[in-house]
Motif scaffolding. Structure first.
Motif, PDB file in Angstrom:
ATOM      1  N   LEU A 167      -9.681   9.699 -12.152  1.00 46.17           N
ATOM      2  CA  LEU A 167      -9.238   8.503 -11.444  1.00 46.17           C
ATOM      3  C   LEU A 167      -7.781   8.674 -11.020  1.00 46.17           C
ATOM      4  O   LEU A 167      -7.372   8.208  -9.959  1.00 46.17           O
ATOM      5  CB  LEU A 167      -9.425   7.271 -12.329  1.00 46.17           C
ATOM      6  N   ALA A 168      -6.992   9.376 -11.847  1.00 51.53           N
ATOM      7  CA  ALA A 168      -5.604   9.653 -11.477  1.00 51.53           C
ATOM      8  C   ALA A 168      -5.564  10.485 -10.202  1.00 51.53           C
ATOM      9  O   ALA A 168      -4.717  10.273  -9.325  1.00 51.53           O
ATOM     10  CB  ALA A 168      -4.886  10.381 -12.610  1.00 51.53           C
ATOM     11  N   GLY A 169      -6.502  11.433 -10.086  1.00 50.02           N
ATOM     12  CA  GLY A 169      -6.574  12.248  -8.876  1.00 50.02           C
ATOM     13  C   GLY A 169      -6.873  11.391  -7.653  1.00 50.02           C
ATOM     14  O   GLY A 169      -6.302  11.578  -6.579  1.00 50.02           O
ATOM     15  N   LEU A 170      -7.749  10.419  -7.862  1.00 44.58           N
ATOM     16  CA  LEU A 170      -8.103   9.517  -6.764  1.00 44.58           C
ATOM     17  C   LEU A 170      -6.882   8.699  -6.339  1.00 44.58           C
ATOM     18  O   LEU A 170      -6.593   8.558  -5.138  1.00 44.58           O
ATOM     19  CB  LEU A 170      -9.232   8.593  -7.250  1.00 44.58           C
ATOM     20  N   VAL A 171      -6.145   8.184  -7.341  1.00 48.02           N
ATOM     21  CA  VAL A 171      -4.933   7.414  -7.045  1.00 48.02           C
ATOM     22  C   VAL A 171      -3.946   8.308  -6.284  1.00 48.02           C
ATOM     23  O   VAL A 171      -3.347   7.890  -5.291  1.00 48.02           O
ATOM     24  CB  VAL A 171      -4.286   6.871  -8.339  1.00 48.02           C
ATOM     25  N   ALA A 172      -3.794   9.555  -6.746  1.00 48.88           N
ATOM     26  CA  ALA A 172      -2.861  10.476  -6.093  1.00 48.88           C
ATOM     27  C   ALA A 172      -3.232  10.641  -4.625  1.00 48.88           C
ATOM     28  O   ALA A 172      -2.362  10.635  -3.746  1.00 48.88           O
ATOM     29  CB  ALA A 172      -2.875  11.832  -6.798  1.00 48.88           C
ATOM     30  N   TRP A 173      -4.531  10.760  -4.354  1.00 53.58           N
ATOM     31  CA  TRP A 173      -4.961  10.954  -2.970  1.00 53.58           C
ATOM     32  C   TRP A 173      -4.621   9.729  -2.132  1.00 53.58           C
ATOM     33  O   TRP A 173      -4.078   9.845  -1.026  1.00 53.58           O
ATOM     34  CB  TRP A 173      -6.469  11.247  -2.923  1.00 53.58           C
ATOM     35  N   VAL A 174      -4.925   8.539  -2.676  1.00 53.30           N
ATOM     36  CA  VAL A 174      -4.639   7.305  -1.934  1.00 53.30           C
ATOM     37  C   VAL A 174      -3.136   7.192  -1.657  1.00 53.30           C
ATOM     38  O   VAL A 174      -2.714   6.883  -0.541  1.00 53.30           O
ATOM     39  CB  VAL A 174      -5.144   6.072  -2.728  1.00 53.30           C
ATOM     40  N   VAL A 175      -2.308   7.468  -2.670  1.00 56.04           N
ATOM     41  CA  VAL A 175      -0.859   7.371  -2.499  1.00 56.04           C
ATOM     42  C   VAL A 175      -0.383   8.388  -1.462  1.00 56.04           C
ATOM     43  O   VAL A 175       0.468   8.090  -0.620  1.00 56.04           O
ATOM     44  CB  VAL A 175      -0.131   7.589  -3.840  1.00 56.04           C
ATOM     45  N   LEU A 176      -0.958   9.577  -1.512  1.00 59.40           N
ATOM     46  CA  LEU A 176      -0.551  10.622  -0.570  1.00 59.40           C
ATOM     47  C   LEU A 176      -0.879  10.221   0.870  1.00 59.40           C
ATOM     48  O   LEU A 176      -0.059  10.386   1.780  1.00 59.40           O
ATOM     49  CB  LEU A 176      -1.249  11.949  -0.932  1.00 59.40           C
ATOM     50  N   ILE A 177      -2.063   9.663   1.056  1.00 58.23           N
ATOM     51  CA  ILE A 177      -2.427   9.173   2.385  1.00 58.23           C
ATOM     52  C   ILE A 177      -1.456   8.063   2.803  1.00 58.23           C
ATOM     53  O   ILE A 177      -0.947   8.042   3.925  1.00 58.23           O
ATOM     54  CB  ILE A 177      -3.883   8.634   2.395  1.00 58.23           C
ATOM     55  N   GLY A 178      -1.184   7.163   1.848  1.00 61.70           N
ATOM     56  CA  GLY A 178      -0.302   6.042   2.152  1.00 61.70           C
ATOM     57  C   GLY A 178       1.104   6.497   2.512  1.00 61.70           C
ATOM     58  O   GLY A 178       1.683   6.074   3.508  1.00 61.70           O
ATOM     59  N   ILE A 179       1.651   7.395   1.688  1.00 62.49           N
ATOM     60  CA  ILE A 179       3.045   7.791   1.872  1.00 62.49           C
ATOM     61  C   ILE A 179       3.221   8.550   3.188  1.00 62.49           C
ATOM     62  O   ILE A 179       4.270   8.469   3.822  1.00 62.49           O
ATOM     63  CB  ILE A 179       3.544   8.627   0.662  1.00 62.49           C
ATOM     64  N   THR A 180       2.210   9.263   3.640  1.00 62.10           N
ATOM     65  CA  THR A 180       2.363  10.001   4.891  1.00 62.10           C
ATOM     66  C   THR A 180       2.170   9.089   6.092  1.00 62.10           C
ATOM     67  O   THR A 180       2.997   9.063   6.999  1.00 62.10           O
ATOM     68  CB  THR A 180       1.357  11.165   4.990  1.00 62.10           C
ATOM     69  N   PHE A 181       1.083   8.296   6.061  1.00 60.24           N
ATOM     70  CA  PHE A 181       0.776   7.548   7.268  1.00 60.24           C
ATOM     71  C   PHE A 181       1.702   6.366   7.502  1.00 60.24           C
ATOM     72  O   PHE A 181       1.901   5.958   8.635  1.00 60.24           O
ATOM     73  CB  PHE A 181      -0.695   7.118   7.277  1.00 60.24           C
ATOM     74  N   THR A 182       2.292   5.808   6.430  1.00 59.02           N
ATOM     75  CA  THR A 182       3.223   4.705   6.671  1.00 59.02           C
ATOM     76  C   THR A 182       4.624   5.212   6.995  1.00 59.02           C
ATOM     77  O   THR A 182       5.514   4.430   7.282  1.00 59.02           O
ATOM     78  CB  THR A 182       3.324   3.764   5.453  1.00 59.02           C
ATOM     79  N   SER A 183       4.827   6.537   6.949  1.00 59.30           N
ATOM     80  CA  SER A 183       6.173   7.053   7.175  1.00 59.30           C
ATOM     81  C   SER A 183       6.360   7.698   8.541  1.00 59.30           C
ATOM     82  O   SER A 183       7.459   8.089   8.900  1.00 59.30           O
ATOM     83  CB  SER A 183       6.523   8.086   6.096  1.00 59.30           C
TER      84      SER A 183
END
Lengths: 117, 227
Positions: free
Chosen positions: B99-115
């Motif tokens: 589940l931590a891996g899943l969170v990491a993926w979501v955060v990674l998508i978030g941090i790139t696309f909102t920036s």
């Protein structure tokens, strides 16, 4: 002051939430339907019976593995860890030693339906 | 960019050094390597991103962010395609490190696309707010991705490997902090706007990392006689 308050309240809340999530996970693991798995004694003739059938000697009781390991609430939340340790652990060890071994990683190699004992 | 490739090559060689076995077949191992490469890119981006010295490279910084997100996406969805049982890892009862891996993926998508230049203004009010969030999300990303890599133990099995990897992971934010102290912070206003555009450096990095991953999977295949 405000920061201290946030930490004093936030940390216990966070720990509590983690603990609750953990209990919830155990509950879900205890109650989920059994995932199909394949196993054939014919592939394991070199392994002593009691390596797996620990109940033959340790007096946990009679029965089939999954009668206990899916139904007994003292162990059924641990089935994934315990069986991966036992099955995958041995395969990993043997493969690393350069011997014949079963699946080490690929889930589908073990988790397919089968009806052979 | 050569530094990034060398770093990724080192990480892959390091996991091979003491754990070439078990292997699990070409595609499985390739996808594992893609995940490791994604984490490597993330660590790399954390290291000298915030100093004025890094400013000329901001476009590369951003585009490498997308490379990391792409590699992680390939890693996750690839597994779902080649091994359907992995679906179990998306369930709430899955091991926490998954589940931590899943969170990491979501955060990674978030941090790139909102920036990306256009969307940054939409999602964050003001440049300082953006930087605070960017830093926070990066920390969450390092922690969750590290938890996922160490928790599965698929690539780093020996305790000494895990210990060393954990040390490197802890060093990432510390180094980023030190780098900022040493070289100064970016000005509080964003640099001149530039259009979102692919650059050759990022594209080449991505291709090289995929090739490296394939080489990694091939080595595993060769070492393992029964695979």
């Amino acid at each position: 002051m405000q920061r201290l308050l946030i930490i004093l309240i936030g940390v216990p809340v966070l720990i509590g939430a983690t603990w609750l999530a953990h209990l919830g996970q155990l509950e879900l693991r205890s109650n989920r339907p059994m995932l199909a798995v394949t196993f054939a004694h014919a592939d394991h003739t070199t392994v002593s019976c009691v390596v797996c059938h620990h109940n033959f000697i340790d007096r946990t009781g009679p029965g089939l593995c999954f009668d206990c390991h899916k139904n007994d609430p003292s162990v059924n939340a641990l089935i994934e860890d315990q069986f991966h340790d036992l099955c995958r652990g041995c395969h990993v060890e043997r493969q690393s030693a350069g011997e014949e071994a079963g699946p080490t990683r690929r889930c589908d190699s073990c988790h397919t339906a089968d009806d052979a004992p | 960019m050569p530094a990034l490739i060398a770093f990724a090559g080192f990480v892959l060689a390091f996991t091979l050094a003491a754990g070439a076995l078990p292997a699990a077949g070409f595609w499985w191992d390739l996808l594992a390597a893609l995940g490791l490469c994604s984490a490597t890119v993330v660590a790399f981006l954390g290291w000298d991103s915030e100093s004025p010295a890094a400013q000329p490279r901001l476009r590369l910084h951003r585009n490498l962010g997308f490379v990391a997100a792409g590699l992680a996406t390939g890693h996750a969805f690839g597994y779902l395609i080649i091994d359907s049982t992995v679906l179990e890892y998306l369930m709430p009862a899955a091991p926490a490190y998954m589940l931590a891996g899943l969170v990491a993926w979501v955060v990674l998508i978030g941090i790139t696309f909102t920036s990306a230049p256009g969307s940054r203004k939409r999602y964050y009010k003001g440049f300082p707010t953006f930087r605070r969030w960017h830093r926070g999300l990066f920390l969450i990303l390092v922690v969750t991705a590290g938890w996922h890599i160490l928790g599965t133990g698929f690539s780093l099995e020996a305790p000494w490997q895990q210990g060393l990897a954990a040390a490197v992971l802890c060093a990432v934010p510390v180094l980023a902090y030190w780098h900022r102290r040493r070289y100064g912070t970016l000005p509080l206003t964003p640099g001149p706007p530039h259009a979102a555009k692919a650059d050759a450096g990022a594209v080449l990095s991505c291709l090289t990392l995929v090739v490296l991953s394939a080489a990694y999977a091939t080595v595993k295949l060769l070492v393992c006689s029964g695979c």
